[in-house]
Scaffold this motif. Sequence first.
Motif, PDB file in Angstrom:
ATOM      1  N   THR A 128     -10.814 -28.992 -10.424  1.00 60.89           N
ATOM      2  CA  THR A 128     -11.371 -28.222 -11.527  1.00 60.89           C
ATOM      3  C   THR A 128     -11.219 -26.735 -11.237  1.00 60.89           C
ATOM      4  OG1 THR A 128     -13.091 -29.907 -11.698  1.00 60.89           O
ATOM      5  CG2 THR A 128     -13.444 -27.889 -12.933  1.00 60.89           C
ATOM      6  N   PRO A 129     -10.286 -26.037 -11.904  1.00 60.20           N
ATOM      7  CA  PRO A 129     -10.203 -24.594 -11.706  1.00 60.20           C
ATOM      8  C   PRO A 129     -11.514 -23.930 -12.122  1.00 60.20           C
ATOM      9  CG  PRO A 129      -8.305 -25.396 -12.952  1.00 60.20           C
ATOM     10  CD  PRO A 129      -9.281 -26.529 -12.859  1.00 60.20           C
ATOM     11  N   ASP A 151     -21.996 -24.830 -13.619  1.00 58.44           N
ATOM     12  CA  ASP A 151     -22.959 -24.967 -12.528  1.00 58.44           C
ATOM     13  C   ASP A 151     -24.300 -24.464 -13.049  1.00 58.44           C
ATOM     14  OD1 ASP A 151     -22.790 -22.239 -12.563  1.00 58.44           O
ATOM     15  OD2 ASP A 151     -21.870 -22.049 -10.585  1.00 58.44           O
ATOM     16  N   SER A 152     -25.321 -24.497 -12.210  1.00 55.79           N
ATOM     17  CA  SER A 152     -26.677 -24.229 -12.710  1.00 55.79           C
ATOM     18  C   SER A 152     -27.136 -22.794 -12.482  1.00 55.79           C
ATOM     19  CB  SER A 152     -27.655 -25.157 -12.008  1.00 55.79           C
ATOM     20  OG  SER A 152     -27.715 -24.834 -10.631  1.00 55.79           O
ATOM     21  N   GLY A 153     -26.373 -22.037 -11.698  1.00 53.42           N
ATOM     22  CA  GLY A 153     -26.816 -20.703 -11.318  1.00 53.42           C
ATOM     23  C   GLY A 153     -27.584 -20.717 -10.001  1.00 53.42           C
ATOM     24  N   VAL A 210     -12.228 -27.352 -16.730  1.00 56.30           N
ATOM     25  CA  VAL A 210     -12.563 -26.079 -16.075  1.00 56.30           C
ATOM     26  C   VAL A 210     -14.072 -25.995 -15.861  1.00 56.30           C
ATOM     27  CG1 VAL A 210     -10.578 -24.789 -16.978  1.00 56.30           C
ATOM     28  CG2 VAL A 210     -12.742 -24.786 -18.259  1.00 56.30           C
ATOM     29  N   LEU A 211     -14.450 -25.244 -14.833  1.00 60.01           N
ATOM     30  CA  LEU A 211     -15.864 -25.033 -14.519  1.00 60.01           C
ATOM     31  C   LEU A 211     -16.206 -23.555 -14.670  1.00 60.01           C
ATOM     32  CD1 LEU A 211     -17.971 -26.464 -11.638  1.00 60.01           C
ATOM     33  CD2 LEU A 211     -17.768 -23.979 -11.786  1.00 60.01           C
ATOM     34  N   ALA A 212     -17.288 -23.276 -15.402  1.00 60.66           N
ATOM     35  CA  ALA A 212     -17.723 -21.882 -15.554  1.00 60.66           C
ATOM     36  C   ALA A 212     -19.092 -21.692 -14.907  1.00 60.66           C
ATOM     37  CB  ALA A 212     -17.787 -21.511 -17.033  1.00 60.66           C
ATOM     38  N   THR A 268     -16.137 -16.409 -15.375  1.00 57.42           N
ATOM     39  CA  THR A 268     -16.694 -15.721 -16.534  1.00 57.42           C
ATOM     40  C   THR A 268     -15.904 -16.102 -17.786  1.00 57.42           C
ATOM     41  OG1 THR A 268     -15.248 -13.838 -16.149  1.00 57.42           O
ATOM     42  CG2 THR A 268     -17.430 -13.748 -15.144  1.00 57.42           C
ATOM     43  N   ALA A 269     -15.656 -17.399 -17.952  1.00 56.19           N
ATOM     44  CA  ALA A 269     -14.846 -17.918 -19.057  1.00 56.19           C
ATOM     45  C   ALA A 269     -13.396 -17.448 -18.963  1.00 56.19           C
ATOM     46  CB  ALA A 269     -15.449 -17.565 -20.430  1.00 56.19           C
TER      47      ALA A 269
END
Length: 398
Positions: free
Chosen positions: A39-40, A98-100, A63-65, A44-45
Motif C-alpha cells: 500500500t503506497p 491510519d488513526s493519527g 493507498v493509505l492516507a 497528505t492525499a
Amino acid sequence: MYYSYMDFSFQIKAKDKKTRARLGVIKTPHGEIQTPAYTPVATTATVKALDTEDIIQSRSQVVLANTYHLLLRPGLEVIKEFGGFAPFMKWDGPTITDSGGYQVSFLRTQGKELVVGSEREAEIVKITDEGATFRSYVDGSKQLITPERSMEIQSVLNADIIMAFDQPLAFSDSHKKLTDSIRRTFLWEERSFKAWEEIQKKRKNFQALYGIVQGQLDRKVRRGFMQFILDTGFPGIAVGDQTIGVDPKITGQALDTIVDMIPDDKPVHALGLGGGPEGVFEAVIRGVDTFDNTSVTRIARSGLLYIYPEDGGTKKNKFRLDVTKKVTSNKKQAISKICQCYTCQNYSAAYLHHLLVARELSGFRLASIHNVHFMNDLMERIRQSLENNDFQVLKKEW
Ligand SMILES: [Zn+2]
C-alpha cells in the motif's frame, strides 16, 4: 449484525505449504485488493512526487492516507466537500487511513514541551486517557484527538479500511511508560470500536475497522491484544509499533508471538513495515496480507532504487542500488534489466544518476515511480508463486 459482509470480506484462495503465507482477496466497497499487497502511502492525499495517474500506472491497488496530516491540512471542510480523500485526489480504488495515533504518540512528551524538528516546532503533544492534545504545525491551533474523534475524522476521510486509535510503543520507552501506553491503548481501542459501531449505522458505505496489536516483543501483551481484537469483533487486524518498522528479524520475532492466533477470515495489515524485500518476506511468511511504508518513496528520492536478484540485488545490498554513485557500466541502459515500469522503459541509468545528483524534481518522480512499481511487482510475483504453489522457489531467489 449492523453491517453486511457483502461490503467487506477477506477470503483465502491458497496457502503456502511450508509457511503461513497466504494468497487472498479483500473485498471493499471500492473494489478488491489481491493480497499479499503493498500500500503506497499518500500521506497528505498524494504519494510524494507522484500524481494519481503515476500511482495507478505503477500498478498500485490501494493507498493509505494519514488522518493526522489531512486533519491539519487541507482540513476536514475541504475533504468533506469532495466526499473523502480518495475523490479529492481522484483515486477510485480501495483506501486505508491510519488513526493519527502514531503521529501523536511519537511526538508525545507526556506534558513536557519538546521541539521536534524545524517544520514542526509547534508540535507539542500532551497525552491523557481522554486523548492527545497538540498544536497544529500548520497554524498553531490547539487540537484534540480522542478515539471517538479519530473515528469521526476517519469517517469524513471515508476510507474503506480504518484504524483504531492507539498509542504505539517505542523501544526507548521506560517500563512505566510502556505499562501506561498498553493500558491506554486497550482503553482507546475499545472506545474506538464503540464509536465506530455508532458511526457505521449512519453511513452509506461500510468502513472496516482494524484493531491494532501492540506490545513490542512481549509475548503475553501481544497475545492479549490479539485476543481482545478477536473477542471484540474487529473486522481486521493491524500490527504496528517499532518492532514492525525497523529490523526484519525483530519484525519476525514480534509476529511470531501471534501467528498461531491469526484467523482465516480476517486480513492482517502491517503498519509501516520496514526492511525492504527482506522485511516483506518476513511478514508475508507469517500471514501478513497488506502493508504500507513511506520508505519506499523516501529512499527513492535520495537515489536508492530497488533492484531484482537478476540485476544484482542481494540481501547484503538490501536489493538497492545507489544511483547517485557514479554509473560505471551499462550507463545507457535502464537501472533494471527486467523492470517494466515507466522509468525503466524510457530512461537510462546515466540519466537517473544525473537527475538525482542534481536533485532535479523529475528525478524524484522517476525514482519513485520505479520503487512503487517494484514493490507492487514483487507482491504480484509473490501472489503468482502462491497460486502456482512454488512460493518456496521464489523465496529462495530473494
Ligand atoms: Zn523500473
